[in-house]
Enzyme design. Structure first.
Site, PDB file in Angstrom:
ATOM      1  N   HIS A   2       0.959   5.090   1.232  1.00 31.36           N
ATOM      2  CA  HIS A   2       0.458   6.402   2.021  1.00 31.36           C
ATOM      3  C   HIS A   2       0.475   7.559   1.346  1.00 31.36           C
ATOM      4  O   HIS A   2       1.412   7.963   0.720  1.00 31.36           O
ATOM      5  CB  HIS A   2       1.336   6.554   3.318  1.00 31.36           C
ATOM      6  CG  HIS A   2       1.205   5.186   4.308  1.00 31.36           C
ATOM      7  ND1 HIS A   2       0.306   5.130   5.409  1.00 31.36           N
ATOM      8  CD2 HIS A   2       1.914   4.060   4.314  1.00 31.36           C
ATOM      9  CE1 HIS A   2       0.794   4.106   6.055  1.00 31.36           C
ATOM     10  NE2 HIS A   2       1.444   3.355   5.241  1.00 31.36           N
ATOM     11  N   HIS A  30       0.908  -1.341  -0.073  1.00 32.71           N
ATOM     12  CA  HIS A  30       0.104  -0.158  -0.186  1.00 32.71           C
ATOM     13  C   HIS A  30       0.894   1.152   0.183  1.00 32.71           C
ATOM     14  O   HIS A  30       1.871   1.297   0.700  1.00 32.71           O
ATOM     15  CB  HIS A  30      -0.881  -0.049   1.308  1.00 32.71           C
ATOM     16  CG  HIS A  30      -0.408  -0.032   2.584  1.00 32.71           C
ATOM     17  ND1 HIS A  30       0.256  -1.160   3.019  1.00 32.71           N
ATOM     18  CD2 HIS A  30       0.086   0.789   3.365  1.00 32.71           C
ATOM     19  CE1 HIS A  30       0.916  -1.237   4.160  1.00 32.71           C
ATOM     20  NE2 HIS A  30       0.808  -0.185   4.604  1.00 32.71           N
TER      21      HIS A  30
HETATM   22  P1  AMP Z   1       2.124   0.135   7.358  1.00 29.48           P
HETATM   23  O1  AMP Z   1       2.829   0.431   8.741  1.00 29.48           O
HETATM   24  O2  AMP Z   1       2.680   0.930   6.396  1.00 29.48           O
HETATM   25  O3  AMP Z   1       1.860  -1.467   7.106  1.00 29.48           O
HETATM   26  O4  AMP Z   1       0.738   0.921   7.541  1.00 29.48           O
HETATM   27  C1  AMP Z   1      -0.515   0.335   7.907  1.00 29.48           C
HETATM   28  C2  AMP Z   1      -1.556   1.332   8.231  1.00 29.48           C
HETATM   29  O5  AMP Z   1      -2.987   0.685   8.279  1.00 29.48           O
HETATM   30  C3  AMP Z   1      -1.476   1.998   9.548  1.00 29.48           C
HETATM   31  O6  AMP Z   1      -1.176   3.541   9.049  1.00 29.48           O
HETATM   32  C4  AMP Z   1      -2.578   1.949  10.265  1.00 29.48           C
HETATM   33  O7  AMP Z   1      -3.180   2.796  10.830  1.00 29.48           O
HETATM   34  C5  AMP Z   1      -3.590   1.654   8.916  1.00 29.48           C
HETATM   35  N1  AMP Z   1      -4.943   0.577   9.582  1.00 29.48           N
HETATM   36  C6  AMP Z   1      -4.662  -0.572  10.211  1.00 29.48           C
HETATM   37  N2  AMP Z   1      -5.919  -1.085  10.384  1.00 29.48           N
HETATM   38  C7  AMP Z   1      -6.703  -0.353   9.730  1.00 29.48           C
HETATM   39  C8  AMP Z   1      -8.225  -0.207   9.329  1.00 29.48           C
HETATM   40  N3  AMP Z   1      -8.953  -1.266   9.827  1.00 29.48           N
HETATM   41  N4  AMP Z   1      -8.658   0.747   8.685  1.00 29.48           N
HETATM   42  C9  AMP Z   1      -7.774   1.752   7.872  1.00 29.48           C
HETATM   43  N5  AMP Z   1      -6.613   1.602   8.203  1.00 29.48           N
HETATM   44  C10 AMP Z   1      -6.151   0.846   9.032  1.00 29.48           C
END
Ligand code: AMP
Length: 134
Positions: free
Chosen positions: A100, A98
Site C-alpha cells: 500500500h 501488495h
Molecule cells: P489488504 O487488506 O492489505 O489485503 O488490502 C487489500 C486492498 O485491496 C484493500 O485496501 C481494498 O480496498 C483493495 N481492493 C479490493 N478490491 C479492489 C478492487 N476491485 N480494485 C482496487 N482495489 C481493491
C-alpha cells in the site's frame, strides 16, 4: 483459486492501472484511505512476503518509491504510509502480495495504528534479546 488481483491483472475485473512491468503492476485502491492510495501488486500471486523472491520484493519496493514520488508531485501530499499487510492475522484481505502506498497530509486525521502494547519492566530488553539478529 485465482486471486482478485490476478483477475485484475488480466483485465477480467476493471481497475485504474497506473504502472505495469514484468514483475509487478500498480492500481488505485478502490477504497482509499486517501485519494490516490495505490497498490503495488506482484505479478505472481505470492501470498506473503516470505514467499516472494528477494529480487522481486526489492523491485516492488523501488516501484513503491517511484509511486510515492509521483503522488507527492501530483497530489502534493506531505508524507505517506508505505505498508504491507502480511497474512490474515495482520489484516491482509487479498492473499496476493501488495504494498500500500497511501498519500498523507499534515493533519488529515487518518489514524494508522490505533492500539499499542505496553512492555512490563525488563520485557523490552528480553524481547530485543530474542529478536536480535547480529
Ligand atoms: P489488504 O487488506 O492489505 O489485503 O488490502 C487489500 C486492498 O485491496 C484493500 O485496501 C481494498 O480496498 C483493495 N481492493 C479490493 N478490491 C479492489 C478492487 N476491485 N480494485 C482496487 N482495489 C481493491
Amino acid at each position: 483459486m485465482e486471486t482478485l488481483f490476478t483477475k485484475i491483472r488480466r483485465g477480467d475485473i476493471p481497475s485504474t492501472k497506473i504502472y505495469e512491468d514484468d514483475l509487478c503492476f500498480v492500481i488505485l485502491d478502490i477504497n482509499p484511505v486517501k485519494k490516490g492510495h495505490a497498490l503495488v501488486i506482484a505479478a505472481e500471486p505470492y501470498p506473503n512476503v516470505a514467499a516472494c523472491p528477494d529480487e522481486i520484493l526489492s523491485h516492488m519496493m523501488l516501484v513503491a518509491k517511484k509511486v510515492e514520488a509521483r503522488q507527492r508531485k501530483v497530489l502534493g501530499n506531505d508524507g505517506s504510509n508505505i505498508i504491507i499487510n502480511n497474512d490474515p492475522a495482520s489484516g491482509q484481505e487479498v492473499p496476493h502480495l501488495h504494498i500500500h502506498v497511501i498519500p498523507r497530509f499534515t493533519g488529515d486525521g487518518r489514524r494508522h495504528f490505533q492500539d499499542h502494547d505496553r512492555y512490563e519492566d525488563g520485557e523490552m530488553q528480553k524481547t530485543g534479546d530474542l529478536l536480535r539478529m547480529n
